[in-house]
Design an enzyme around this catalytic site. Structure first.
Site, PDB file in Angstrom:
ATOM      1  N   ARG A  75       0.829  -1.200   0.000  1.00 32.95           N
ATOM      2  CA  ARG A  75       0.000   0.000   0.000  1.00 32.95           C
ATOM      3  C   ARG A  75       0.872   1.262   0.000  1.00 32.95           C
ATOM      4  O   ARG A  75       0.550   2.263  -0.651  1.00 32.95           O
ATOM      5  CB  ARG A  75      -0.912  -0.022   1.228  1.00 32.95           C
ATOM      6  CG  ARG A  75      -1.792   1.190   1.323  1.00 32.95           C
ATOM      7  CD  ARG A  75      -2.962   0.941   2.255  1.00 32.95           C
ATOM      8  NE  ARG A  75      -3.814   2.107   2.296  1.00 32.95           N
ATOM      9  CZ  ARG A  75      -4.004   2.835   3.394  1.00 32.95           C
ATOM     10  NH1 ARG A  75      -3.408   2.515   4.525  1.00 32.95           N
ATOM     11  NH2 ARG A  75      -4.781   3.893   3.339  1.00 32.95           N
ATOM     12  N   HIS A  79       0.702   4.402  -2.635  1.00 32.07           N
ATOM     13  CA  HIS A  79       0.532   5.813  -2.270  1.00 32.07           C
ATOM     14  C   HIS A  79       1.711   6.637  -2.758  1.00 32.07           C
ATOM     15  O   HIS A  79       1.551   7.767  -3.209  1.00 32.07           O
ATOM     16  CB  HIS A  79       0.371   5.964  -0.752  1.00 32.07           C
ATOM     17  CG  HIS A  79      -1.004   5.619  -0.274  1.00 32.07           C
ATOM     18  ND1 HIS A  79      -1.620   6.265   0.759  1.00 32.07           N
ATOM     19  CD2 HIS A  79      -1.888   4.703  -0.696  1.00 32.07           C
ATOM     20  CE1 HIS A  79      -2.832   5.755   0.956  1.00 32.07           C
ATOM     21  NE2 HIS A  79      -3.015   4.799   0.091  1.00 32.07           N
ATOM     22  N   ASN A 107      -3.556   9.146   4.859  1.00 33.61           N
ATOM     23  CA  ASN A 107      -2.515   8.169   5.210  1.00 33.61           C
ATOM     24  C   ASN A 107      -3.120   6.984   5.966  1.00 33.61           C
ATOM     25  O   ASN A 107      -2.446   5.974   6.154  1.00 33.61           O
ATOM     26  CB  ASN A 107      -1.398   8.812   6.048  1.00 33.61           C
ATOM     27  CG  ASN A 107      -1.795   9.037   7.508  1.00 33.61           C
ATOM     28  OD1 ASN A 107      -2.788   8.532   8.002  1.00 33.61           O
ATOM     29  ND2 ASN A 107      -0.982   9.813   8.195  1.00 33.61           N
ATOM     30  N   HIS A 204      -6.062  -5.586  -2.535  1.00 36.53           N
ATOM     31  CA  HIS A 204      -6.913  -5.706  -1.350  1.00 36.53           C
ATOM     32  C   HIS A 204      -7.182  -7.168  -0.977  1.00 36.53           C
ATOM     33  O   HIS A 204      -7.965  -7.435  -0.089  1.00 36.53           O
ATOM     34  CB  HIS A 204      -8.226  -4.933  -1.546  1.00 36.53           C
ATOM     35  CG  HIS A 204      -8.039  -3.445  -1.507  1.00 36.53           C
ATOM     36  ND1 HIS A 204      -9.057  -2.551  -1.708  1.00 36.53           N
ATOM     37  CD2 HIS A 204      -6.930  -2.694  -1.266  1.00 36.53           C
ATOM     38  CE1 HIS A 204      -8.587  -1.305  -1.615  1.00 36.53           C
ATOM     39  NE2 HIS A 204      -7.298  -1.374  -1.351  1.00 36.53           N
TER      40      HIS A 204
HETATM   41  C1  HEM Z   1      -8.829   1.528  -6.366  1.00 37.35           C
HETATM   42  C2  HEM Z   1      -8.652   2.517  -5.526  1.00 37.35           C
HETATM   43  C3  HEM Z   1      -8.245   2.285  -4.097  1.00 37.35           C
HETATM   44  C4  HEM Z   1      -8.873   2.794  -3.012  1.00 37.35           C
HETATM   45  C5  HEM Z   1     -10.061   3.713  -3.006  1.00 37.35           C
HETATM   46  C6  HEM Z   1      -8.171   2.277  -1.864  1.00 37.35           C
HETATM   47  C7  HEM Z   1      -8.505   2.579  -0.552  1.00 37.35           C
HETATM   48  C8  HEM Z   1      -8.027   1.908   0.540  1.00 37.35           C
HETATM   49  C9  HEM Z   1      -8.493   2.100   1.883  1.00 37.35           C
HETATM   50  C10 HEM Z   1      -9.521   3.117   2.326  1.00 37.35           C
HETATM   51  C11 HEM Z   1      -7.851   1.213   2.672  1.00 37.35           C
HETATM   52  C12 HEM Z   1      -8.040   1.004   4.158  1.00 37.35           C
HETATM   53  C13 HEM Z   1      -7.300   2.039   4.951  1.00 37.35           C
HETATM   54  C14 HEM Z   1      -7.726   1.991   6.379  1.00 37.35           C
HETATM   55  O1  HEM Z   1      -8.939   2.051   6.633  1.00 37.35           O
HETATM   56  O2  HEM Z   1      -6.851   1.885   7.263  1.00 37.35           O
HETATM   57  C15 HEM Z   1      -6.945   0.468   1.831  1.00 37.35           C
HETATM   58  C16 HEM Z   1      -6.105  -0.530   2.272  1.00 37.35           C
HETATM   59  C17 HEM Z   1      -5.187  -1.140   1.468  1.00 37.35           C
HETATM   60  N1  HEM Z   1      -4.904  -0.821   0.152  1.00 37.35           N
HETATM   61 FE1  HEM Z   1      -6.060   0.274  -1.053  1.00 37.35          FE
HETATM   62  N2  HEM Z   1      -7.162   1.477  -2.266  1.00 37.35           N
HETATM   63  C18 HEM Z   1      -7.146   1.463  -3.627  1.00 37.35           C
HETATM   64  C19 HEM Z   1      -6.234   0.809  -4.427  1.00 37.35           C
HETATM   65  C20 HEM Z   1      -5.137   0.140  -3.941  1.00 37.35           C
HETATM   66  C21 HEM Z   1      -4.015  -0.280  -4.741  1.00 37.35           C
HETATM   67  C22 HEM Z   1      -3.845   0.005  -6.232  1.00 37.35           C
HETATM   68  C23 HEM Z   1      -3.165  -0.929  -3.907  1.00 37.35           C
HETATM   69  C24 HEM Z   1      -1.823  -1.548  -4.200  1.00 37.35           C
HETATM   70  C25 HEM Z   1      -1.418  -1.933  -5.396  1.00 37.35           C
HETATM   71  C26 HEM Z   1      -3.773  -0.948  -2.601  1.00 37.35           C
HETATM   72  C27 HEM Z   1      -3.277  -1.600  -1.495  1.00 37.35           C
HETATM   73  C28 HEM Z   1      -3.898  -1.635  -0.267  1.00 37.35           C
HETATM   74  C29 HEM Z   1      -3.527  -2.555   0.795  1.00 37.35           C
HETATM   75  C30 HEM Z   1      -2.498  -3.660   0.712  1.00 37.35           C
HETATM   76  C31 HEM Z   1      -4.338  -2.232   1.897  1.00 37.35           C
HETATM   77  C32 HEM Z   1      -4.308  -2.884   3.295  1.00 37.35           C
HETATM   78  C33 HEM Z   1      -3.337  -2.112   4.157  1.00 37.35           C
HETATM   79  C34 HEM Z   1      -3.081  -2.744   5.528  1.00 37.35           C
HETATM   80  O3  HEM Z   1      -3.717  -3.727   5.892  1.00 37.35           O
HETATM   81  O4  HEM Z   1      -2.203  -2.210   6.227  1.00 37.35           O
HETATM   82  N3  HEM Z   1      -4.960  -0.261  -2.656  1.00 37.35           N
HETATM   83  N4  HEM Z   1      -7.064   0.915   0.543  1.00 37.35           N
HETATM   84  C1  LIG Z   2      -1.236  10.050   9.705  1.00 38.60           C
HETATM   85  O1  LIG Z   2      -1.708  11.360   9.854  1.00 38.60           O
HETATM   86  C2  LIG Z   2      -2.069  11.705  11.170  1.00 38.60           C
HETATM   87  C3  LIG Z   2      -2.645  13.097  11.130  1.00 38.60           C
HETATM   88  O2  LIG Z   2      -3.699  13.189  10.237  1.00 38.60           O
HETATM   89  C4  LIG Z   2      -0.842  11.608  12.067  1.00 38.60           C
HETATM   90  O3  LIG Z   2      -1.194  11.912  13.410  1.00 38.60           O
HETATM   91  C5  LIG Z   2      -0.275  10.202  12.010  1.00 38.60           C
HETATM   92  O4  LIG Z   2       0.919  10.103  12.734  1.00 38.60           O
HETATM   93  C6  LIG Z   2       0.003   9.799  10.550  1.00 38.60           C
HETATM   94  N1  LIG Z   2       0.376   8.410  10.504  1.00 38.60           N
HETATM   95  C7  LIG Z   2       1.564   8.003  10.059  1.00 38.60           C
HETATM   96  C8  LIG Z   2       1.765   6.533  10.040  1.00 38.60           C
HETATM   97  O5  LIG Z   2       2.441   8.752   9.690  1.00 38.60           O
END
Ligand code: HEM
Ligand SMILES: *[C@@H]1O[C@H](CO)[C@@H](O)[C@H](O)[C@H]1NC(C)=O
Ligand SMILES: *[C@@H]1O[C@H](CO)[C@@H](O)[C@H](O)[C@H]1NC(C)=O
Length: 327
Positions: A75, A79, A107, A204
């Site tokens: 992820r 980003h 983030n 995902h």
């Molecule tokens: C299609 C558009 C995408 C959206 C809107 C999106 C949005 C998100 C969101 C909201 C989360 C959860 C964050 C949280 O609630 O903590 C997430 C997690 C994640 N995203 Fe996406 N994402 C997208 C595409 C991608 C792409 C292209 C990748 C990598 C190639 C990716 C990899 C991941 C991974 C691996 C997680 C899990 C992170 C974890 O468990 O620490 N995402 N994403």
């Molecule tokens: C993500 O942003 C928040 C503020 O919006 C900050 O407090 C936090 O430390 C940030 N997380 C990381 C992993 O840098």
């Protein structure tokens, strides 16, 4: 599953070179946006021959301790590439004069920075000033995909680290509330087809979302959300905004269960489920749900391509000494 059990390593190595050729052809077709000038395979072969194995070792050790970091690294690379190109900008810490990308609300739970720091420290001892943070992140993400059971593939390197990391740039990330048309638009702006966007979303298959990212779906009846699964999401949210919901049943395994979940209306984010709801993308979801090998192949191709987004060269980048600080 079937794919994983008997053909994975050998076959993937063979198709990897082909994939790269295809991707680079794609690059030329898209022109300068990918700034592929300085990138090449085996970029560190002479200047830091053990860079790749050293990165892989550190990633493997970190993921053996905490397999959930595979998702985090992948992820983070996404980003990084989607904001200002793959230039390590996501790794930079804020200073008193600059609020960096990582401190944006978008983030949401980015983590795994310590793994990158550890890799960088090792490499600085072996070959100081040579391996960029952007390349480290790209390789770490690649190694994390493989560790979790996904495809093995080779990536070109030579990205330089950017000198800009600003909170306001993160507005360019796709939102989890986006529908398929909006996702197609924002990925299209970066040269990705709808199919490539669906393949990349397959990341995902790893990790979790926090309630804050999907609670928008729980306030009214959502016909694209399975009733029983809706109750599961509500239960998760009863523990607060930070409560975690795995995207699929195997949060640490890179497989195609994510797409199968979408078929059953068990997608977590609006942006996940919409891929199956929308006729523009549904066929790709079906294809990947039924054919994991096809998903693996398309995913690795799309990842190589993502890793080329707006890369920096010596004219507009540097090799950071510390991934958290612009030199
Ligand atoms: C299609 C558009 C995408 C959206 C809107 C999106 C949005 C998100 C969101 C909201 C989360 C959860 C964050 C949280 O609630 O903590 C997430 C997690 C994640 N995203 Fe996406 N994402 C997208 C595409 C991608 C792409 C292209 C990748 C990598 C190639 C990716 C990899 C991941 C991974 C691996 C997680 C899990 C992170 C974890 O468990 O620490 N995402 N994403
Ligand atoms: C993500 O942003 C928040 C503020 O919006 C900050 O407090 C936090 O430390 C940030 N997380 C990381 C992993 O840098
Ligand atoms: C997708 O979202 C955009 C922006 O909110 C909206 O204009 C469009 O009608 C939506 N498309 C569908 C199919 O719901």
């Amino acid at each position: 599953m079937l794919y994983k059990s008997y053909v994975r390593p050998l076959k993937m190595v063979m198709i990897t070179n082909l994939v790269t050729v295809f991707s680079l052809m794609g690059v030329f077709a898209y022109g300068f946006r990918y700034g592929v000038g300085g990138l090449s395979m085996n970029y560190y072969l002479m200047s830091c021959p053990f860079a790749e194995p050293s990165i892989k070792n550190t990633v493997n050790r970190a993921l053996q301790d905490d397999p959930t970091l595979a998702a985090a690294l992948i992820r983070m690379h996404f980003h990084d590439c989607f904001i200002e190109g793959c230039d390590g900008s996501v790794l930079v810490d804020s200073t008193k004069d600059n609020t960096a990308e990582k401190d944006s609300p978008g983030n949401l739970s980015l983590r795994g920075y310590e793994v990158i720091d550890e890799i960088k420290e090792n490499l600085e001892r072996e070959c100081p000033g040579v391996v960029s943070c952007a390349d480290i992140l790209a390789m770490a993400a690649r190694d994390a995909v493989f560790f979790a059971g996904g495809p093995v593939y080779d990536i070109p390197n030579g990205r330089k680290d950017g000198r800009r990391s600003k909170i306001e740039d993160t507005i360019n990330l796709p939102f989890p509330t986006f529908n398929a048309s909006e996702l197609i638009r924002v990925f299209g702006q970066r040269g990705f087809s709808a199919q490539e966007m669906v393949a990349l979303s397959g990341a995902h298959t790893l990790g979790v979302a926090r309630c804050a990212s999907f609670k928008n779906r729980l306030s009214q009846v959502d016909p694209t959300l399975d009733t029983e699964f809706g109750r599961t999401l509500s239960r998760t949210c009863s523990s607060g905004d930070n409560a975690e919901q795995p995207f699929d049943a195997t949060r640490n395994d890179f497989d195609n269960l994510y797409y199968n979940a979408l078929l059953r209306k068990n997608g977590v984010l609006t942006s996940d489920q919409t891929l199956y709801t929308s006729p523009k993308t549904r066929n790709f979801v079906n294809a990947y749900a039924f054919n994991q090998a096809m998903f693996f192949f398309d995913f690795q191709q799309a990842m190589v391509k993502m890793g080329l987004l707006d890369v920096k060269d010596d004219s507009n980048g540097e090799v950071r000494q510390n991934c958290r600080k612009i030199n």
